[in-house]
Write a protein that holds these residues in place. Sequence first.
Motif, mmCIF file in Angstrom:
data_model
loop_
_atom_site.group_PDB
_atom_site.id
_atom_site.type_symbol
_atom_site.label_atom_id
_atom_site.label_comp_id
_atom_site.label_asym_id
_atom_site.label_seq_id
_atom_site.Cartn_x
_atom_site.Cartn_y
_atom_site.Cartn_z
ATOM 1 N N ASN A 1 0.810 -1.214 0.000
ATOM 2 C CA ASN A 1 0.000 0.000 0.000
ATOM 3 C C ASN A 1 0.845 1.265 0.000
ATOM 4 O OD1 ASN A 1 -3.072 -0.536 0.122
ATOM 5 N ND2 ASN A 1 -2.087 -2.176 1.265
ATOM 6 N N GLY A 2 2.025 1.211 0.585
ATOM 7 C CA GLY A 2 2.934 2.345 0.489
ATOM 8 C C GLY A 2 3.371 2.576 -0.952
ATOM 9 N N PHE A 3 3.699 1.483 -1.638
ATOM 10 C CA PHE A 3 4.042 1.590 -3.055
ATOM 11 C C PHE A 3 2.869 2.163 -3.844
ATOM 12 C CE2 PHE A 3 3.474 -0.297 -7.250
ATOM 13 C CZ PHE A 3 4.545 0.278 -7.920
ATOM 14 N N LEU A 4 1.678 1.615 -3.628
ATOM 15 C CA LEU A 4 0.502 2.084 -4.372
ATOM 16 C C LEU A 4 0.150 3.528 -4.017
ATOM 17 C CD1 LEU A 4 -1.695 -1.138 -4.314
ATOM 18 C CD2 LEU A 4 -0.460 -0.167 -6.260
ATOM 19 N N LEU A 5 0.380 3.910 -2.779
ATOM 20 C CA LEU A 5 0.149 5.303 -2.392
ATOM 21 C C LEU A 5 1.080 6.229 -3.170
ATOM 22 C CD1 LEU A 5 -1.066 7.581 -0.718
ATOM 23 C CD2 LEU A 5 0.544 6.964 1.108
ATOM 24 N N GLY A 6 2.355 5.890 -3.204
ATOM 25 C CA GLY A 6 3.309 6.703 -3.956
ATOM 26 C C GLY A 6 2.971 6.741 -5.432
ATOM 27 N N PHE A 7 2.690 5.583 -5.983
ATOM 28 C CA PHE A 7 2.323 5.495 -7.394
ATOM 29 C C PHE A 7 1.078 6.324 -7.700
ATOM 30 C CE2 PHE A 7 -0.429 3.535 -10.572
ATOM 31 C CZ PHE A 7 0.398 3.574 -11.702
ATOM 32 N N SER A 8 0.032 6.151 -6.887
ATOM 33 C CA SER A 8 -1.227 6.843 -7.158
ATOM 34 C C SER A 8 -1.098 8.355 -6.962
ATOM 35 C CB SER A 8 -2.364 6.278 -6.292
ATOM 36 O OG SER A 8 -2.112 6.497 -4.926
ATOM 37 N N THR A 9 -0.314 8.763 -5.987
ATOM 38 C CA THR A 9 -0.125 10.199 -5.741
ATOM 39 C C THR A 9 0.599 10.854 -6.920
ATOM 40 O OG1 THR A 9 -0.080 9.813 -3.365
ATOM 41 C CG2 THR A 9 0.831 11.906 -4.151
ATOM 42 N N ILE A 10 1.665 10.226 -7.367
ATOM 43 C CA ILE A 10 2.406 10.767 -8.514
ATOM 44 C C ILE A 10 1.532 10.744 -9.766
ATOM 45 C CG2 ILE A 10 4.365 10.325 -10.067
ATOM 46 C CD1 ILE A 10 5.872 9.338 -7.490
ATOM 47 N N ALA A 11 0.803 9.649 -9.949
ATOM 48 C CA ALA A 11 -0.050 9.536 -11.130
ATOM 49 C C ALA A 11 -1.151 10.599 -11.133
ATOM 50 C CB ALA A 11 -0.659 8.135 -11.211
ATOM 51 N N VAL A 12 -1.799 10.834 -9.985
ATOM 52 C CA VAL A 12 -2.831 11.874 -9.915
ATOM 53 C C VAL A 12 -2.212 13.239 -10.197
ATOM 54 C CG1 VAL A 12 -4.356 13.151 -8.327
ATOM 55 C CG2 VAL A 12 -4.484 10.676 -8.441
ATOM 56 N N MET A 13 -1.065 13.488 -9.615
ATOM 57 C CA MET A 13 -0.395 14.778 -9.808
ATOM 58 C C MET A 13 -0.075 15.011 -11.289
ATOM 59 S SD MET A 13 3.107 16.108 -7.973
ATOM 60 C CE MET A 13 4.123 14.895 -8.794
#
Length: 134
Positions: free
Chosen positions: A84-96
């Motif tokens: 979930n830490g990986f997915l959080l980082g991925f999703s945050t960068i992707a949304v940005m």
Amino acid sequence: MKFSFELEQRIIQFVKFNIIGLCNTAVDFSVFVAATWLGLPAVGAQLIAYGAGMLNSYYWNGRWTFGSIQSSQPALIFRFLMLNGFLLGFSTIAVMLLAKLVPVLAAKIAVICTTVVLNYLGSRSWIYRLNKES
């Protein structure tokens, strides 16, 4: 007969995982909409929203979907937090990044579609495989 029972159990588990996933998505999306409506930038809203969905996922998948697993197992917690830490980082960068190209809610929907698939694959094959090892 044993194969049929195991297949049935996996199908039930898959359905439960997806029900929880829909609930997580609803929590995540609702918190994201509320946070952006309150004026938080997309990245801040994403961090808060994803965290809320993650807590919901940990609680319900650990107790309902994969109920035979002790939710306090250190290996389970570690794997859950890593994925979930990986997915959080991925999703945050992707949304940005996507929010620069499309409306922010469209960016969020695209990111949700991607992370749902990645989360299921990681959960089934890495986090909750502890159930098979126990």
